[in-house]
Design a protein around this motif. Sequence first.
Motif, PDB file in Angstrom:
ATOM      1  N   SER A   9      16.134  15.006 -28.703  1.00 14.96           N
ATOM      2  CA  SER A   9      16.927  13.997 -28.005  1.00 14.96           C
ATOM      3  C   SER A   9      17.644  13.057 -28.966  1.00 14.96           C
ATOM      4  O   SER A   9      18.763  12.636 -28.702  1.00 14.96           O
ATOM      5  N   PHE A  10      17.029  12.724 -30.086  1.00 20.12           N
ATOM      6  CA  PHE A  10      17.664  11.764 -30.992  1.00 20.12           C
ATOM      7  C   PHE A  10      17.552  12.162 -32.455  1.00 20.12           C
ATOM      8  O   PHE A  10      18.539  12.236 -33.144  1.00 20.12           O
ATOM      9  N   GLY A  11      16.402  12.363 -32.982  1.00 15.72           N
ATOM     10  CA  GLY A  11      16.225  12.655 -34.400  1.00 15.72           C
ATOM     11  C   GLY A  11      15.669  11.473 -35.169  1.00 15.72           C
ATOM     12  O   GLY A  11      16.106  11.174 -36.282  1.00 15.72           O
ATOM     13  N   LEU A  12      14.716  10.787 -34.559  1.00 10.93           N
ATOM     14  CA  LEU A  12      14.119   9.608 -35.192  1.00 10.93           C
ATOM     15  C   LEU A  12      13.499   9.939 -36.543  1.00 10.93           C
ATOM     16  O   LEU A  12      13.611   9.154 -37.492  1.00 10.93           O
ATOM     17  N   VAL A  13      12.876  11.087 -36.674  1.00  8.87           N
ATOM     18  CA  VAL A  13      12.244  11.442 -37.946  1.00  8.87           C
ATOM     19  C   VAL A  13      13.300  11.557 -39.051  1.00  8.87           C
ATOM     20  O   VAL A  13      13.046  11.171 -40.197  1.00  8.87           O
ATOM     21  N   ALA A  14      14.493  12.030 -38.729  1.00  7.02           N
ATOM     22  CA  ALA A  14      15.576  12.087 -39.713  1.00  7.02           C
ATOM     23  C   ALA A  14      16.006  10.681 -40.098  1.00  7.02           C
ATOM     24  O   ALA A  14      16.219  10.391 -41.281  1.00  7.02           O
ATOM     25  N   LEU A  15      16.136   9.813 -39.120  1.00  9.79           N
ATOM     26  CA  LEU A  15      16.516   8.430 -39.409  1.00  9.79           C
ATOM     27  C   LEU A  15      15.478   7.742 -40.291  1.00  9.79           C
ATOM     28  O   LEU A  15      15.831   7.026 -41.239  1.00  9.79           O
ATOM     29  N   GLU A  16      14.210   7.968 -40.016  1.00  7.55           N
ATOM     30  CA  GLU A  16      13.149   7.383 -40.840  1.00  7.55           C
ATOM     31  C   GLU A  16      13.228   7.913 -42.266  1.00  7.55           C
ATOM     32  O   GLU A  16      13.069   7.155 -43.233  1.00  7.55           O
ATOM     33  N   ALA A  17      13.471   9.204 -42.416  1.00  3.88           N
ATOM     34  CA  ALA A  17      13.610   9.784 -43.757  1.00  3.88           C
ATOM     35  C   ALA A  17      14.821   9.195 -44.468  1.00  3.88           C
ATOM     36  O   ALA A  17      14.744   8.827 -45.651  1.00  3.88           O
ATOM     37  N   MET A  18      15.938   9.091 -43.763  1.00  7.46           N
ATOM     38  CA  MET A  18      17.156   8.549 -44.366  1.00  7.46           C
ATOM     39  C   MET A  18      16.961   7.108 -44.820  1.00  7.46           C
ATOM     40  O   MET A  18      17.455   6.704 -45.867  1.00  7.46           O
ATOM     41  N   ALA A  19      16.246   6.322 -44.024  1.00 11.61           N
ATOM     42  CA  ALA A  19      15.980   4.927 -44.388  1.00 11.61           C
ATOM     43  C   ALA A  19      15.200   4.833 -45.696  1.00 11.61           C
ATOM     44  O   ALA A  19      15.271   3.819 -46.391  1.00 11.61           O
ATOM     45  N   CYS A  20      14.480   5.904 -46.032  1.00 12.24           N
ATOM     46  CA  CYS A  20      13.733   5.972 -47.293  1.00 12.24           C
ATOM     47  C   CYS A  20      14.539   6.676 -48.390  1.00 12.24           C
ATOM     48  O   CYS A  20      14.003   6.945 -49.466  1.00 12.24           O
ATOM     49  N   GLY A  26      19.782  19.148 -40.700  1.00  5.52           N
ATOM     50  CA  GLY A  26      19.373  19.292 -39.317  1.00  5.52           C
ATOM     51  C   GLY A  26      20.255  20.263 -38.573  1.00  5.52           C
ATOM     52  O   GLY A  26      21.327  20.645 -39.037  1.00  5.52           O
ATOM     53  N   THR A  27      19.782  20.636 -37.408  1.00  7.60           N
ATOM     54  CA  THR A  27      20.539  21.550 -36.559  1.00  7.60           C
ATOM     55  C   THR A  27      21.540  20.771 -35.707  1.00  7.60           C
ATOM     56  O   THR A  27      21.377  19.572 -35.466  1.00  7.60           O
ATOM     57  N   ASN A  28      22.548  21.460 -35.256  1.00 13.96           N
ATOM     58  CA  ASN A  28      23.596  20.881 -34.433  1.00 13.96           C
ATOM     59  C   ASN A  28      23.126  20.816 -32.973  1.00 13.96           C
ATOM     60  O   ASN A  28      23.715  21.408 -32.085  1.00 13.96           O
ATOM     61  N   ILE A  29      22.036  20.081 -32.768  1.00 13.59           N
ATOM     62  CA  ILE A  29      21.358  20.024 -31.474  1.00 13.59           C
ATOM     63  C   ILE A  29      21.130  18.564 -31.086  1.00 13.59           C
ATOM     64  O   ILE A  29      20.721  17.755 -31.914  1.00 13.59           O
ATOM     65  N   GLY A  30      21.354  18.249 -29.815  1.00 11.69           N
ATOM     66  CA  GLY A  30      21.023  16.929 -29.290  1.00 11.69           C
ATOM     67  C   GLY A  30      21.610  15.794 -30.098  1.00 11.69           C
ATOM     68  O   GLY A  30      22.780  15.800 -30.456  1.00 11.69           O
ATOM     69  N   GLY A  31      20.772  14.818 -30.421  1.00 11.77           N
ATOM     70  CA  GLY A  31      21.220  13.631 -31.131  1.00 11.77           C
ATOM     71  C   GLY A  31      21.177  13.727 -32.637  1.00 11.77           C
ATOM     72  O   GLY A  31      21.528  12.767 -33.327  1.00 11.77           O
ATOM     73  N   ILE A  32      20.760  14.858 -33.164  1.00 12.90           N
ATOM     74  CA  ILE A  32      20.661  14.993 -34.623  1.00 12.90           C
ATOM     75  C   ILE A  32      21.992  14.715 -35.314  1.00 12.90           C
ATOM     76  O   ILE A  32      22.031  13.967 -36.302  1.00 12.90           O
ATOM     77  N   PRO A  33      23.127  15.249 -34.815  1.00 13.94           N
ATOM     78  CA  PRO A  33      24.404  14.948 -35.470  1.00 13.94           C
ATOM     79  C   PRO A  33      24.831  13.477 -35.370  1.00 13.94           C
ATOM     80  O   PRO A  33      25.727  13.048 -36.098  1.00 13.94           O
ATOM     81  N   GLU A  34      24.215  12.711 -34.474  1.00 16.62           N
ATOM     82  CA  GLU A  34      24.492  11.277 -34.423  1.00 16.62           C
ATOM     83  C   GLU A  34      23.830  10.549 -35.587  1.00 16.62           C
ATOM     84  O   GLU A  34      24.253   9.459 -35.964  1.00 16.62           O
ATOM     85  N   VAL A  35      22.778  11.131 -36.136  1.00 18.00           N
ATOM     86  CA  VAL A  35      22.023  10.499 -37.215  1.00 18.00           C
ATOM     87  C   VAL A  35      22.485  11.008 -38.578  1.00 18.00           C
ATOM     88  O   VAL A  35      22.792  10.219 -39.472  1.00 18.00           O
ATOM     89  N   ILE A  36      22.544  12.309 -38.750  1.00 21.43           N
ATOM     90  CA  ILE A  36      22.934  12.920 -40.027  1.00 21.43           C
ATOM     91  C   ILE A  36      24.445  13.070 -40.062  1.00 21.43           C
ATOM     92  O   ILE A  36      25.025  13.685 -39.162  1.00 21.43           O
ATOM     93  N   ILE A  37      25.080  12.529 -41.085  1.00 21.84           N
ATOM     94  CA  ILE A  37      26.524  12.694 -41.261  1.00 21.84           C
ATOM     95  C   ILE A  37      26.733  13.873 -42.204  1.00 21.84           C
ATOM     96  O   ILE A  37      26.390  13.807 -43.390  1.00 21.84           O
TER      97      ILE A  37
END
Length: 105
Positions: A9-20, A26-37
């Motif tokens: 739905s969103f990709g919170l784990v990616a956002l947490e990793a990016m913040a670090c 990530g895959t082109n699924i759901g909200g992942i492309p909103e987080v990963i540029i």
Amino acid sequence: MLLLSQKESFGLVALEAMACGVPCIGTNIGGIPEVIIDGETGFICELGDINTIADKAIYILTNDNIHKCFSDRSIEVANEKFRADLIVKQYEDLYFNLIRRSEQV
């Protein structure tokens, strides 16, 4: 970090990793492309395209300059787009708009 979900739905784990400062793939699924540029904080790949995913991971891990650029940009994006004060404001605006709509009915 790899986030190769079939459903997300969103990709919170990616956002947490990016913040670090961790570049993400990530895959082109759901909200992942909103987080990963794609091409700035990591890469977005098609679901199941294991060869491209592996190639992108190797590219990041073997290129110190790219890793550093993606890492720095990941921290920037996490702080610019997903700060708590921005997200809370968006939720408040949404709730206030819904309340106003219900009062008009």
